[in-house]
Design an enzyme around this catalytic site. Structure first.
Site, PDB file in Angstrom:
ATOM      1  N   ASN A 147       0.726  -1.199   0.153  1.00  0.00           N
ATOM      2  CA  ASN A 147       0.006   0.039   0.001  1.00  0.00           C
ATOM      3  C   ASN A 147       0.703   1.324   0.098  1.00  0.00           C
ATOM      4  O   ASN A 147       0.254   2.223   0.478  1.00  0.00           O
ATOM      5  CB  ASN A 147      -0.927   0.039   1.078  1.00  0.00           C
ATOM      6  CG  ASN A 147      -0.362  -0.465   2.429  1.00  0.00           C
ATOM      7  OD1 ASN A 147       1.019  -0.445   2.620  1.00  0.00           O
ATOM      8  ND2 ASN A 147      -1.151  -0.285   3.708  1.00  0.00           N
ATOM      9  N   ARG A 285       4.128   8.148  11.145  1.00  0.00           N
ATOM     10  CA  ARG A 285       3.615   7.807  12.440  1.00  0.00           C
ATOM     11  C   ARG A 285       3.417   8.855  13.255  1.00  0.00           C
ATOM     12  O   ARG A 285       4.196   9.737  13.284  1.00  0.00           O
ATOM     13  CB  ARG A 285       4.531   6.866  13.064  1.00  0.00           C
ATOM     14  CG  ARG A 285       4.601   5.381  12.404  1.00  0.00           C
ATOM     15  CD  ARG A 285       3.263   4.641  12.710  1.00  0.00           C
ATOM     16  NE  ARG A 285       3.199   3.310  11.964  1.00  0.00           N
ATOM     17  CZ  ARG A 285       2.501   2.912  11.051  1.00  0.00           C
ATOM     18  NH1 ARG A 285       2.112   4.002  10.283  1.00  0.00           N
ATOM     19  NH2 ARG A 285       2.666   1.720  10.416  1.00  0.00           N
ATOM     20  N   GLN A 314      -4.207   4.902  18.288  1.00  0.00           N
ATOM     21  CA  GLN A 314      -5.338   4.516  17.145  1.00  0.00           C
ATOM     22  C   GLN A 314      -6.247   3.430  17.525  1.00  0.00           C
ATOM     23  O   GLN A 314      -5.483   2.363  17.849  1.00  0.00           O
ATOM     24  CB  GLN A 314      -4.460   4.130  15.944  1.00  0.00           C
ATOM     25  CG  GLN A 314      -3.682   5.355  15.282  1.00  0.00           C
ATOM     26  CD  GLN A 314      -3.244   5.216  14.024  1.00  0.00           C
ATOM     27  OE1 GLN A 314      -2.971   6.111  13.286  1.00  0.00           O
ATOM     28  NE2 GLN A 314      -3.171   3.738  13.488  1.00  0.00           N
ATOM     29  N   HIS A 333      -6.916   6.630   9.868  1.00  0.00           N
ATOM     30  CA  HIS A 333      -5.820   6.005   9.067  1.00  0.00           C
ATOM     31  C   HIS A 333      -6.323   5.251   7.857  1.00  0.00           C
ATOM     32  O   HIS A 333      -6.391   3.977   8.254  1.00  0.00           O
ATOM     33  CB  HIS A 333      -5.061   5.157  10.302  1.00  0.00           C
ATOM     34  CG  HIS A 333      -3.709   4.932   9.755  1.00  0.00           C
ATOM     35  ND1 HIS A 333      -2.737   4.233  10.576  1.00  0.00           N
ATOM     36  CD2 HIS A 333      -2.974   5.046   8.572  1.00  0.00           C
ATOM     37  CE1 HIS A 333      -1.674   4.149  10.032  1.00  0.00           C
ATOM     38  NE2 HIS A 333      -1.711   4.434   8.716  1.00  0.00           N
TER      39      HIS A 333
END
Length: 394
Positions: A147, A285, A314, A333
């Site tokens: 990705n 991050r 998260q 995210h």
């Protein structure tokens, strides 16, 4: 037979989709650097389906159960009474995602004596305490490059959203207004700006290549300098450290892994050295920046905007200050979990499982930790110094 514990994000609030916006996704031949796409023996899903949520199960159930393995899928991962913690004790393989991470702390690793493989469906393994994994002899793997381009596209989108002040303009449309002056009072052209990339790996280089046609001046810092021909082709200015990069550009796009050298790198001091009215986009991050220093810099005007899709922890709390700070263009995210990306990281997850469960070597580029040491991509991207990596716990 193995027990596989898979932690995925919840289904849409309206339920698992019965249909999709498009009938197919493009078929890719290889990644830009020539690496081949995941190559499992087969897949039990249609590319373009929602595979990353709990009901999607990464398309793994049929394959694993036909082989006699047990698959447990959950989105309940918080606290000692969570499904994740209850099931972890006798689990052989944990599959998690950077978008909905099941934090494998040293304490959780100690409570999982059978754990042999921590597998990230996607890229980014800092939710695993790598030092503890090394000491426990656990293999850590991720679906490298699956990705990367998805994230690069998202970063470019957020750069443009900030500089062009897209979010406020869109909000006026939703409100029924036609407030042109309000929409453009913070809008600029990206053309002619200095744009810098922190870490020019696969994602960082993809961002640089996508920004080159915008007639910007491109800068970068990476611990491994790019070949001279790449610098020449893209017109890149190399900086010897992050400090030099930050004070030389109007926009910084962060693409570094989280480790002790990048933890809280963008603090009040570094942000204060940047040009007034600079922008930061962070799809790497959240703990690479100091949360409250970002808020203060936006409130004071030191930063003109901040965007990204990474938070800590998260998911973030409802009162996380990044939800309400001014001049932001934050998203959950989601950059690396488009339906296109899911087809690749689900296939890569199955490829890794097929190799691991049959005793075959896992592709080297997928490895982060193996045989009690950093390996493969991990040896290039992470550090292990005997202490817990920042960001692995909550």
């Amino acid at each position: 037979m193995a027990k596989i514990l898979c932690v995925l994000y919840p289904d849409p609030v309206t339920g698992y989709p019965p249909a999709y916006a498009r009938d197919s996704i493009p078929s890719l031949g290889e990644y830009p650097d020539g690496q081949t796409l995941p190559s499992p023996s087969a897949v039990d899903f249609t590319p373009g389906e929602l595979l990353g949520s709990a009901s999607g199960e990464l398309g793994l159930r049929k394959f694993l159960e036909e082989q006699g393995h047990e698959l447990v899928v959950t989105s309940d991962k918080e606290g000692p009474d969570s499904v994740f913690d209850r099931e972890l004790a006798d689990t052989d393989v944990v599959i998690s995602q950077p978008f909905w991470p099941a934090y494998l702390t040293a304490e959780r690793i100690a409570a999982a004596p059978k754990l042999k493989l921590a597998l990230t469906a996607g890229i980014g393994s800092d939710h695993v305490d790598l030092d503890a994994a090394i000491k426990a002899g656990i293999t850590v793997a991720e679906v490298t490059f699956s990705n990367s381009i998805s994230v690069a596209e998202h970063a470019v989108m957020q750069i443009l959203a900030l500089v062009r002040s897209f979010v406020p303009s869109h909000e006026w449309v939703v409100k029924g207004g036609w407030n042109i002056a309000d929409s453009v009072e913070r809008a600029y052209d990206l053309e002619g700006m200095d744009v810098g990339v922190l870490a020019a790996g696969r994602i960082g280089q993809a961002v640089l290549r996508r920004l080159a046609p915008f007639d910007v001046r491109l800068h970068y810092f990476d611990t491994h300098r790019l070949p001279a021909e790449v610098e020449h082709d893209l017109g890149l200015t190399f900086h010897p450290d992050a400090q030099s990069l930050a004070r030389s550009v109007d926009v910084v796009s962060i693409h570094a892994p989280l480790h002790p050298q990048t933890y809280h790198l963008f603090d009040a001091g570094l942000i204060g050295s940047m040009r007034r009215g600079s922008y930061i986009v962070n799809t790497a991050r959240a703990e690479i920046v100091v949360r409250d220093d970002i808020v203060k810099a936006l409130e004071s005007g030191r930063l003109a905007g901040y965007a990204g899709d990474v938070w800590y922890p998260q998911p973030p709390a409802a009162d996380h200050p990044w939800r309400t700070m001014p001049h932001e263009a934050m998203t959950p995210h989601v950059s690396g979990t488009t339906l296109s990306a899911q087809a690749r990281y689900a296939a890569g997850t199955r490829e890794i499982l097929e190799d691991f469960l049959t005793g075959r070597p896992i592709r080297d580029t997928y490895l982060i930790v193996n045989g009690g040491e950093l390996a493969g991509t991990g040896a290039k991207s992470y550090t292990a110094d005997g202490s817990a990596s920042p960001g692995t716990g909550k």
